[in-house]
Every structure is written in structure tokens, then in C-alpha cells.
Design a protein around this motif. Sequence first.
Motif, PDB file in Angstrom:
ATOM      1  N   TYR A  44      86.064  47.219 -88.008  1.00  0.00           N
ATOM      2  CA  TYR A  44      86.944  46.627 -86.996  1.00  0.00           C
ATOM      3  C   TYR A  44      86.816  45.113 -86.915  1.00  0.00           C
ATOM      4  N   ASP A  45      86.026  44.509 -87.793  1.00  0.00           N
ATOM      5  CA  ASP A  45      85.917  43.048 -87.903  1.00  0.00           C
ATOM      6  C   ASP A  45      85.577  42.369 -86.581  1.00  0.00           C
ATOM      7  N   PHE A  46      84.756  43.035 -85.782  1.00  0.00           N
ATOM      8  CA  PHE A  46      84.277  42.416 -84.547  1.00  0.00           C
ATOM      9  C   PHE A  46      82.974  41.698 -84.880  1.00  0.00           C
ATOM     10  N   HIS A  47      83.064  40.413 -85.214  1.00  0.00           N
ATOM     11  CA  HIS A  47      81.923  39.673 -85.740  1.00  0.00           C
ATOM     12  C   HIS A  47      81.164  38.886 -84.675  1.00  0.00           C
ATOM     13  N   PHE A  48      81.338  39.251 -83.427  1.00  0.00           N
ATOM     14  CA  PHE A  48      80.735  38.493 -82.333  1.00  0.00           C
ATOM     15  C   PHE A  48      79.414  39.165 -81.934  1.00  0.00           C
ATOM     16  N   THR A  49      78.359  38.779 -82.628  1.00  0.00           N
ATOM     17  CA  THR A  49      77.066  39.445 -82.476  1.00  0.00           C
ATOM     18  C   THR A  49      76.509  39.303 -81.066  1.00  0.00           C
ATOM     19  N   PHE A  50      76.556  38.100 -80.522  1.00  0.00           N
ATOM     20  CA  PHE A  50      76.014  37.877 -79.171  1.00  0.00           C
ATOM     21  C   PHE A  50      76.828  38.643 -78.126  1.00  0.00           C
ATOM     22  N   GLN A  80      59.093  38.568 -61.509  1.00  0.00           N
ATOM     23  CA  GLN A  80      60.079  38.168 -62.505  1.00  0.00           C
ATOM     24  C   GLN A  80      59.615  36.983 -63.343  1.00  0.00           C
ATOM     25  N   SER A  81      58.809  36.127 -62.765  1.00  0.00           N
ATOM     26  CA  SER A  81      58.342  34.953 -63.512  1.00  0.00           C
ATOM     27  C   SER A  81      57.491  35.342 -64.717  1.00  0.00           C
ATOM     28  N   SER A  82      56.828  36.474 -64.638  1.00  0.00           N
ATOM     29  CA  SER A  82      55.978  36.911 -65.746  1.00  0.00           C
ATOM     30  C   SER A  82      56.758  37.638 -66.832  1.00  0.00           C
ATOM     31  N   LEU A  83      58.060  37.834 -66.607  1.00  0.00           N
ATOM     32  CA  LEU A  83      58.875  38.593 -67.557  1.00  0.00           C
ATOM     33  C   LEU A  83      59.846  37.722 -68.342  1.00  0.00           C
ATOM     34  N   VAL A  84      59.858  36.415 -68.074  1.00  0.00           N
ATOM     35  CA  VAL A  84      60.825  35.532 -68.735  1.00  0.00           C
ATOM     36  C   VAL A  84      60.610  35.523 -70.246  1.00  0.00           C
ATOM     37  N   GLN A  85      59.362  35.373 -70.672  1.00  0.00           N
ATOM     38  CA  GLN A  85      59.062  35.334 -72.102  1.00  0.00           C
ATOM     39  C   GLN A  85      59.460  36.637 -72.775  1.00  0.00           C
ATOM     40  N   LEU A  86      59.179  37.757 -72.122  1.00  0.00           N
ATOM     41  CA  LEU A  86      59.500  39.051 -72.706  1.00  0.00           C
ATOM     42  C   LEU A  86      61.012  39.251 -72.796  1.00  0.00           C
ATOM     43  N   ALA A  87      61.738  38.837 -71.756  1.00  0.00           N
ATOM     44  CA  ALA A  87      63.198  38.956 -71.776  1.00  0.00           C
ATOM     45  C   ALA A  87      63.791  38.108 -72.897  1.00  0.00           C
ATOM     46  N   ALA A  88      63.225  36.908 -73.100  1.00  0.00           N
ATOM     47  CA  ALA A  88      63.706  36.046 -74.177  1.00  0.00           C
ATOM     48  C   ALA A  88      63.419  36.666 -75.543  1.00  0.00           C
ATOM     49  N   ALA A  89      62.240  37.269 -75.693  1.00  0.00           N
ATOM     50  CA  ALA A  89      61.904  37.937 -76.948  1.00  0.00           C
ATOM     51  C   ALA A  89      62.821  39.126 -77.190  1.00  0.00           C
ATOM     52  N   TYR A  90      63.139  39.847 -76.126  1.00  0.00           N
ATOM     53  CA  TYR A  90      64.081  40.970 -76.213  1.00  0.00           C
ATOM     54  C   TYR A  90      65.429  40.495 -76.742  1.00  0.00           C
ATOM     55  N   VAL A  95      69.411  40.399 -80.958  1.00  0.00           N
ATOM     56  CA  VAL A  95      70.446  39.620 -81.629  1.00  0.00           C
ATOM     57  C   VAL A  95      70.194  39.577 -83.137  1.00  0.00           C
ATOM     58  N   LEU A  96      68.942  39.342 -83.526  1.00  0.00           N
ATOM     59  CA  LEU A  96      68.618  39.277 -84.950  1.00  0.00           C
ATOM     60  C   LEU A  96      68.812  40.625 -85.635  1.00  0.00           C
ATOM     61  N   MET A 206      70.611  35.840 -69.638  1.00  0.00           N
ATOM     62  CA  MET A 206      70.422  34.950 -70.790  1.00  0.00           C
ATOM     63  C   MET A 206      71.545  35.099 -71.802  1.00  0.00           C
ATOM     64  N   LEU A 207      71.893  36.339 -72.109  1.00  0.00           N
ATOM     65  CA  LEU A 207      72.964  36.576 -73.068  1.00  0.00           C
ATOM     66  C   LEU A 207      74.301  36.105 -72.520  1.00  0.00           C
ATOM     67  N   GLY A 208      74.492  36.275 -71.194  1.00  0.00           N
ATOM     68  CA  GLY A 208      75.723  35.791 -70.580  1.00  0.00           C
ATOM     69  C   GLY A 208      75.888  34.288 -70.714  1.00  0.00           C
ATOM     70  N   LEU A 209      74.776  33.567 -70.711  1.00  0.00           N
ATOM     71  CA  LEU A 209      74.825  32.111 -70.898  1.00  0.00           C
ATOM     72  C   LEU A 209      74.987  31.740 -72.370  1.00  0.00           C
ATOM     73  N   LEU A 210      74.402  32.552 -73.270  1.00  0.00           N
ATOM     74  CA  LEU A 210      74.444  32.244 -74.692  1.00  0.00           C
ATOM     75  C   LEU A 210      75.802  32.525 -75.318  1.00  0.00           C
ATOM     76  N   VAL A 211      76.486  33.565 -74.841  1.00  0.00           N
ATOM     77  CA  VAL A 211      77.766  33.957 -75.463  1.00  0.00           C
ATOM     78  C   VAL A 211      78.766  32.804 -75.514  1.00  0.00           C
ATOM     79  N   PRO A 212      79.062  32.115 -74.407  1.00  0.00           N
ATOM     80  CA  PRO A 212      80.026  31.005 -74.494  1.00  0.00           C
ATOM     81  C   PRO A 212      79.490  29.793 -75.252  1.00  0.00           C
ATOM     82  N   MET A 213      78.171  29.737 -75.461  1.00  0.00           N
ATOM     83  CA  MET A 213      77.591  28.604 -76.173  1.00  0.00           C
ATOM     84  C   MET A 213      77.657  28.780 -77.690  1.00  0.00           C
ATOM     85  N   VAL A 214      77.527  30.004 -78.155  1.00  0.00           N
ATOM     86  CA  VAL A 214      77.440  30.229 -79.610  1.00  0.00           C
ATOM     87  C   VAL A 214      78.636  30.975 -80.186  1.00  0.00           C
ATOM     88  N   GLU A 215      79.399  31.643 -79.353  1.00  0.00           N
ATOM     89  CA  GLU A 215      80.561  32.382 -79.853  1.00  0.00           C
ATOM     90  C   GLU A 215      81.828  31.551 -79.688  1.00  0.00           C
TER      91      GLU A 215
END
Length: 395
Positions: A44-50, A80-90, A95-96, A206-215
Amino acid sequence: MGYTNFSKATILTPTNLRALAYGAMNVVSASGIVFANKAVFKTYDFHFTFALTEIHTMFTLLGMIMMSRLGFFEVKHLPQSSLVQLAAAYVGYIVLCNLSLKINTVGFYQVMKIAVAPTVLALDLILFRKLPQPKVIAAVFVVCMGIAVATVTDSQMISNISGMFVGMAATVVTALYQIWAGAKQKELRASSMQLLHAYTPQATLMLGLLVPMVEPIGWHGQQPGTLLGYSYTWGAIVAIFISAVLGLLVSLSTFLVIGATSSLTYNVVGHLKTVIILTGGCLFFGDSMPPKKFFGVCIAMVGIIWYTHLKLVQAENVASSSGPEGQQLNPLLPLAHGKHSHHARSILDNRISPKSAFTAGLSSRRTVAAAAPVGDYTNGHYAPANGSSNIHLHS
């Protein structure tokens, strides 16, 4: 004749039939999400990974909320402050992994999933100076040898340099995420589902912020090749929806299978999924399987099966020597093993239900981190397999 009827009556009990159904659901969902995601990208050629990752993560968040309210697990409020790194790793590994599936063949994608196991051991050695047992090192060496043979002898893989780089990056980041998530669970004394429920909102943001930045969104004109300019046919919409739903089914069926059977049974199912995914890549997406590549995959499978056996034995020894306090800790990769909880006993008494099986998987997973072969992270849900999910991970 009477003996035959007795055997059938013994085997075809409601408990066994439900366990078989849970196993089938896990195989279909964990294998299907790989094919569904690949179809979204290729057919379906949906190439929008983020953007696809954001859709999956939103479904994961809604699924966690729904399952918590249905009582499948108890919500634990974590800082929540202790989960920022883990959420970013997720976000990074999801994405990769999706990007690897998009630009690589299904076969290479799955081979890189198998490579997560030796990568975790290597990172443990580098970061924490943890030296595994000689037999484990030997098993991992066999895995690496098989991966090398399967990769070097495949012209499709060798010619795609960028795909190889993304695949290896996905493997390393996935391994790091697993290590961090396991450490965070021990630190916060939370189950995998409680942890996922806690950090998924951050990952969604995080993904909501990244989508308009990279897509390429197409704010100033819905040109072809942009997210707003994409032709959203019913087929494409259904494929995206199915891939997101399958992610939730992977998580649910994983706990159902583990709660209704055992860690050994689940690992056998995991090996079956690897074979199905590799076969499906050839049948549905034109992956090549020359003899040398097939030989390399077989070597890697022998190594991962040996590795799984060693880790299961090691986990059983750990569980047998642990006291009551150790039994209370829920590790990262849930495997029902050892003593049965109240819910597990109801399963053994032929009173199995989805909720009781799910909860049995949650309450009796002391051996999980050591026993589960590295596998499928799909939508953030860990589905231990040989290479799964993944997790989930979006497979």
C-alpha cells in the motif's frame, strides 16, 4: 476402541482446546503483524514509519487502559520522571524496527531479530562485566555463525548497505531497551504490563511531536508523497488497522499461552513463529532463500534453540533456589513456570478463562528474564520468541 476413546477424551478437554486456541492466536498474531506491517509499507506504499508507529502506540495505550479496567493487571502509579529514558528508548527501537522491516526483506528483518540474543549478552559483558556460562557463549557463537552465513551469502542483503545499517542499529537499540526495561522493572518493582501502561503516554507524546518534524505532512498542499496527500483507500486503512490490532493480540495471546501452558511450550511456539515468518517472506514478498542462506538460518535456529534450552534450565535453577521474597518480583519477560498461583490452579482444574490465564502469566513469571529467548517486541508488547513481538516491538 475404548482405549482410543479414553485417549481422545483425555486430550480433547476444554482446557487443552482453549490452550490450543490461545497458541494458535499467538502464532497468527505474532506472525501476522510482520506480514501486515510489510504489506502496509510495500503493498500500500504507506512509507510513513513514524506515523505508523504513532498509530500503533496509540492503540497500545488504549489497549493498556482497557485491559487494566478489565482487571487483567493492577495499575501501579510510577514516577514519570524516571520513565523518560525508557520511553525514549521504546520510541527508538520501535521506529528502527519498523524502518528495518520497511527497507529490508522479511528474512533479513527476522535474522536481525535472532541477533538480539547475542547482542544482549555482548552489551551485558561490555556494560556490566557479566560473563555468561561457557555453554551459553558456545550457543551464542553458533547463532552468530549462522547469522553470518545467512547474511554474507544473500545478495539481497549484501546489496542493501543502508538496510544492513538500519537492521543492525535496530538490533542494538532493541537489546539496550530490553536491558533498561529489565533494570527499571527491578528498580520500580513493576510488572511488564504495569511498566508499559506507565510509559506509553510519554511515548505517544514523543511520537506525536516527532511525526510533524520528520514526516512530510503536506501542510501547504496535499501533494503525493505526503501524509495528508496519501491516497487512503479502504484497503490501506484496513491494513493499518489490522496491523495495530494484531499488536494488541500479540500481547494478550502471549500472556494467555503462558498462563495456560508453560514456558517450554511457549518457546516451542516461538520457534514455530520464526519458521512461519521466514517462509511467509518468501511466499508473500518475494524473499529469496538460496541453499547457503537456508543453511545459515538453520545453523542460527539450532543455536537459538540451544540457547533457549540453557536459559530455561538456568531459570529453573534460579526459581528453585529463590525464596518467597524473590517470587514477588515480576521480571521483564513473563513466563509461567514453577509454583502456580490461584489463577494457575484454576487453569489446571479445567476452569481456564482468558482472564485467569492472563493473570497466571503475570503472577508466576519469576523465571522470565533468564528463560525467554529474545524475540518479538510488537507495539511495545514483549512476545518472547526466537527472533517476535515484537514486541511487539512492531514486529
